[in-house]
Design a protein around this motif. Structure first.
Motif, mmCIF file in Angstrom:
data_model
loop_
_atom_site.group_PDB
_atom_site.id
_atom_site.type_symbol
_atom_site.label_atom_id
_atom_site.label_comp_id
_atom_site.label_asym_id
_atom_site.label_seq_id
_atom_site.Cartn_x
_atom_site.Cartn_y
_atom_site.Cartn_z
ATOM 1 N N GLU A 1 -2.799 3.530 -3.583
ATOM 2 C CA GLU A 1 -2.118 3.397 -4.880
ATOM 3 C C GLU A 1 -1.126 4.538 -5.107
ATOM 4 O O GLU A 1 -0.322 4.476 -6.026
ATOM 5 N N TYR B 1 5.604 1.573 -1.274
ATOM 6 C CA TYR B 1 5.284 0.257 -1.822
ATOM 7 C C TYR B 1 4.501 0.437 -3.116
ATOM 8 O O TYR B 1 4.065 1.542 -3.440
ATOM 9 N N LEU B 2 4.328 -0.658 -3.839
ATOM 10 C CA LEU B 2 3.529 -0.659 -5.064
ATOM 11 C C LEU B 2 2.208 -1.351 -4.772
ATOM 12 O O LEU B 2 2.193 -2.466 -4.245
ATOM 13 N N TYR C 1 -1.660 -2.027 -6.619
ATOM 14 C CA TYR C 1 -2.466 -1.861 -7.825
ATOM 15 C C TYR C 1 -3.494 -2.974 -7.938
ATOM 16 O O TYR C 1 -3.458 -3.942 -7.183
#
Length: 170
Positions: A20, A25-26, A28
């Motif tokens: 995270e 990159y993202l 979640y």
């Protein structure tokens, strides 16, 4: 025909190495699903052992391989399995004489279930055998379709639209 989105899925048999805190990159959580966004692709990682992955954002069938390879590289996964196409959304331009369209809406059709709604400008065509539906917008002469599992199904859907009076142009 223009492919808008290909939703596909695959399985992984090893643990991913996603963080995270990454700047690349993202990543979640959304409830029990973990979401990875990288470039144009969105991966949903699911299951109690996080072994099932759905991917959206592919603009072509070839793009699915690009997405899977990108997932493998980012997550440091070596092997994926059971890759399948779940749904292809596409659009195309169609024409039909207004009198034919009025007739189709007023009579029973053997190939499609046809529905209109008071507050929706489109006409919904749901194929009776294929699991594909399309919303036709008479003013723009465009139909947006969803649910195809292959290019063959896409072409069959369009072929059946032609059987009831539509013509294609692009």
């Amino acid at each position: 025909m223009k492919v808008l989105n290909v939703k596909s899925s695959f399985e992984i048999s090893e643990n991913h190495q996603l963080s995270e805190d990454s700047c690349e990159y993202l990543y979640y959580h959304a409830g029990s699903v973990k979401i990875l966004k990288s470039g144009e692709f969105t991966f949903s990682i699911m299951g109690c052992r996080e072994r099932f992955v759905n991917v959206t954002g592919c603009k072509s069938l070839e793009n699915v391989d690009v997405a899977v390879n990108q997932f493998k590289k980012i997550s440091k996964i070596n092997i994926t399995q059971n890759l399948k196409i779940n749904s292809i959304s596409f659009k195309l331009c169609l024409d039909i004489e207004e009198i034919k369209l009025i007739h189709i809406k007023a009579t029973h059709c053997d190939i499609f279930n046809i529905k209109t709604f008071p507050r929706f400008t489109g006409i919904c065509f749901k194929h009776k055998k294929l699991r594909i539906a399309g919303n036709f917008f008479p003013q723009s002469k465009k139909i947006v379709c969803m649910g195809a599992k292959s290019l063959d199904e896409m072409y069959m859907f369009v072929k059946d639209l032609k059987k009831i009076g539509f013509t294609t142009f692009d």
